[in-house]
Design a protein around this motif. Sequence first.
Motif, PDB file in Angstrom:
ATOM      1  N   ALA A  23      -9.033  -0.957   1.075  1.00  0.00           N
ATOM      2  CA  ALA A  23      -8.515  -0.670  -0.266  1.00  0.00           C
ATOM      3  C   ALA A  23      -8.002   0.770  -0.352  1.00  0.00           C
ATOM      4  O   ALA A  23      -6.980   1.036  -0.999  1.00  0.00           O
ATOM      5  CB  ALA A  23      -9.607  -0.914  -1.299  1.00  0.00           C
ATOM      6  N   THR A  24      -8.690   1.697   0.308  1.00  0.00           N
ATOM      7  CA  THR A  24      -8.232   3.088   0.326  1.00  0.00           C
ATOM      8  C   THR A  24      -6.911   3.204   1.074  1.00  0.00           C
ATOM      9  O   THR A  24      -5.978   3.898   0.626  1.00  0.00           O
ATOM     10  CB  THR A  24      -9.296   3.991   0.979  1.00  0.00           C
ATOM     11  OG1 THR A  24     -10.506   3.913   0.214  1.00  0.00           O
ATOM     12  CG2 THR A  24      -8.825   5.441   1.034  1.00  0.00           C
ATOM     13  N   ASP A  25      -6.799   2.528   2.202  1.00  0.00           N
ATOM     14  CA  ASP A  25      -5.533   2.539   2.943  1.00  0.00           C
ATOM     15  C   ASP A  25      -4.396   1.982   2.093  1.00  0.00           C
ATOM     16  O   ASP A  25      -3.278   2.516   2.100  1.00  0.00           O
ATOM     17  CB  ASP A  25      -5.670   1.718   4.231  1.00  0.00           C
ATOM     18  CG  ASP A  25      -6.520   2.404   5.283  1.00  0.00           C
ATOM     19  OD1 ASP A  25      -6.725   3.637   5.164  1.00  0.00           O
ATOM     20  OD2 ASP A  25      -6.981   1.721   6.209  1.00  0.00           O
ATOM     21  N   PHE A  26      -4.670   0.908   1.360  1.00  0.00           N
ATOM     22  CA  PHE A  26      -3.649   0.342   0.469  1.00  0.00           C
ATOM     23  C   PHE A  26      -3.196   1.378  -0.557  1.00  0.00           C
ATOM     24  O   PHE A  26      -1.996   1.530  -0.820  1.00  0.00           O
ATOM     25  CB  PHE A  26      -4.192  -0.900  -0.245  1.00  0.00           C
ATOM     26  CG  PHE A  26      -3.312  -1.361  -1.375  1.00  0.00           C
ATOM     27  CD1 PHE A  26      -2.218  -2.180  -1.129  1.00  0.00           C
ATOM     28  CD2 PHE A  26      -3.550  -0.953  -2.691  1.00  0.00           C
ATOM     29  CE1 PHE A  26      -1.385  -2.585  -2.172  1.00  0.00           C
ATOM     30  CE2 PHE A  26      -2.721  -1.350  -3.727  1.00  0.00           C
ATOM     31  CZ  PHE A  26      -1.640  -2.169  -3.464  1.00  0.00           C
ATOM     32  N   CYS A  27      -4.150   2.086  -1.160  1.00  0.00           N
ATOM     33  CA  CYS A  27      -3.800   3.070  -2.182  1.00  0.00           C
ATOM     34  C   CYS A  27      -2.943   4.187  -1.607  1.00  0.00           C
ATOM     35  O   CYS A  27      -1.958   4.613  -2.238  1.00  0.00           O
ATOM     36  CB  CYS A  27      -5.061   3.642  -2.822  1.00  0.00           C
ATOM     37  SG  CYS A  27      -5.939   2.481  -3.897  1.00  0.00           S
ATOM     38  N   TRP A  28      -3.291   4.663  -0.401  1.00  0.00           N
ATOM     39  CA  TRP A  28      -2.470   5.706   0.207  1.00  0.00           C
ATOM     40  C   TRP A  28      -1.038   5.201   0.406  1.00  0.00           C
ATOM     41  O   TRP A  28      -0.073   5.905   0.079  1.00  0.00           O
ATOM     42  CB  TRP A  28      -3.058   6.142   1.546  1.00  0.00           C
ATOM     43  CG  TRP A  28      -4.188   7.105   1.464  1.00  0.00           C
ATOM     44  CD1 TRP A  28      -5.434   6.970   2.001  1.00  0.00           C
ATOM     45  CD2 TRP A  28      -4.194   8.396   0.819  1.00  0.00           C
ATOM     46  NE1 TRP A  28      -6.212   8.072   1.728  1.00  0.00           N
ATOM     47  CE2 TRP A  28      -5.475   8.973   1.013  1.00  0.00           C
ATOM     48  CE3 TRP A  28      -3.235   9.121   0.108  1.00  0.00           C
ATOM     49  CZ2 TRP A  28      -5.805  10.227   0.512  1.00  0.00           C
ATOM     50  CZ3 TRP A  28      -3.567  10.373  -0.397  1.00  0.00           C
ATOM     51  CH2 TRP A  28      -4.836  10.903  -0.191  1.00  0.00           C
ATOM     52  N   ARG A  29      -0.900   3.997   0.952  1.00  0.00           N
ATOM     53  CA  ARG A  29       0.460   3.461   1.181  1.00  0.00           C
ATOM     54  C   ARG A  29       1.216   3.326  -0.132  1.00  0.00           C
ATOM     55  O   ARG A  29       2.400   3.674  -0.226  1.00  0.00           O
ATOM     56  CB  ARG A  29       0.376   2.104   1.889  1.00  0.00           C
ATOM     57  CG  ARG A  29      -0.117   2.156   3.323  1.00  0.00           C
ATOM     58  CD  ARG A  29       0.161   0.834   4.047  1.00  0.00           C
ATOM     59  NE  ARG A  29      -0.437  -0.305   3.366  1.00  0.00           N
ATOM     60  CZ  ARG A  29      -1.686  -0.740   3.574  1.00  0.00           C
ATOM     61  NH1 ARG A  29      -2.461  -0.105   4.448  1.00  0.00           N
ATOM     62  NH2 ARG A  29      -2.141  -1.805   2.942  1.00  0.00           N
ATOM     63  N   ALA A  30       0.530   2.798  -1.149  1.00  0.00           N
ATOM     64  CA  ALA A  30       1.196   2.567  -2.429  1.00  0.00           C
ATOM     65  C   ALA A  30       1.612   3.877  -3.088  1.00  0.00           C
ATOM     66  O   ALA A  30       2.737   4.015  -3.584  1.00  0.00           O
ATOM     67  CB  ALA A  30       0.276   1.765  -3.352  1.00  0.00           C
ATOM     68  N   VAL A  31       0.725   4.855  -3.090  1.00  0.00           N
ATOM     69  CA  VAL A  31       1.023   6.131  -3.750  1.00  0.00           C
ATOM     70  C   VAL A  31       2.123   6.877  -3.014  1.00  0.00           C
ATOM     71  O   VAL A  31       3.062   7.404  -3.630  1.00  0.00           O
ATOM     72  CB  VAL A  31      -0.250   6.998  -3.847  1.00  0.00           C
ATOM     73  CG1 VAL A  31       0.092   8.421  -4.282  1.00  0.00           C
ATOM     74  CG2 VAL A  31      -1.256   6.375  -4.807  1.00  0.00           C
TER      75      VAL A  31
END
Length: 314
Positions: free
Chosen positions: A166-174
Amino acid sequence: MAESGPTRSPAAPPTRSPLFRAEQFVWLTARVLEQRLFAYHFLHGAPDAVEAALDAYRDEDGGYGHALEPDLRGPVSQPLHTAHALRVLDAIGRCAGQRVERVCRYLTAVSTPDGALPAVRPGRRGYPTAPFVPVVDDPPSELLATGPVVGLLHRNEVWHAWLFRATDFCWRAVESLEKSHPYEVEAAVAFLDAAPDRPRAEAAADRLGRLVREQRLAALDPDDLGAYPVAPGYAPGEHHFPHDFARSPASLARAWFTDGEMARSLDHLATEQQEDGGWPVRWRQWAAAPTLEARPMVTIEALRTLRAYGRFVG
């Protein structure tokens, strides 16, 4: 003997002060949860009382439902309800332990294949839902739902296997945001303010702040709102202001705005208090009950923001 409520201390807000008027509004209109939250934040109320009120919204699957977020009605657990519950637990210093372990198991169960959260799962069907809330068969991952949850868990030093992807997803999205809208930016800030990699978070926030100014997502002059477009799908007049992005001086988003811009924003927030003591709901209103339930929530957040910037003592 009946349990007594929070006592008014000698430091209680003076009669007819903005805080006193807000208190009267809360006692008149709020759900038990928001009454307990107001008492906790401003009347020395106990966190146990808030936690007990929040329990009424908890489901057996570890998530939360029962219209905790007023625009989603019905008993079904949803990621947006569960994010709201985590915000409450964080506010009272209880975002830890077995309760949060159960929440993380729920988040694992409802995540999309890439390990993040959809805003609304299809189980919503059959219950009243705001027309602007999308209900689809195969909902995608959304930063709007995932960012605040991941940020809160990192802020409280919760470690769970769900957090890694979930943290990796947030980094990619941001870091891939180009064309955005205010609520998505607020979700990104909620993640960045607590992300463990501080240099990376600061760099991402700096880029995001330039995007906010370039796309005029923050209304910098409350006296000239016509100069700032409202995002597609938002209600007429649903502007967002610097204080919406930087809810405290400690937020990375505070650096996006000058002292003068922030002062005007906070002045505007203070003047939005209405005659009944509450603050208005700016998003689209679709039914009477959700609006009535949301206004005390908005009022408490307005007071907390003003207090964070030293606008009153309470």
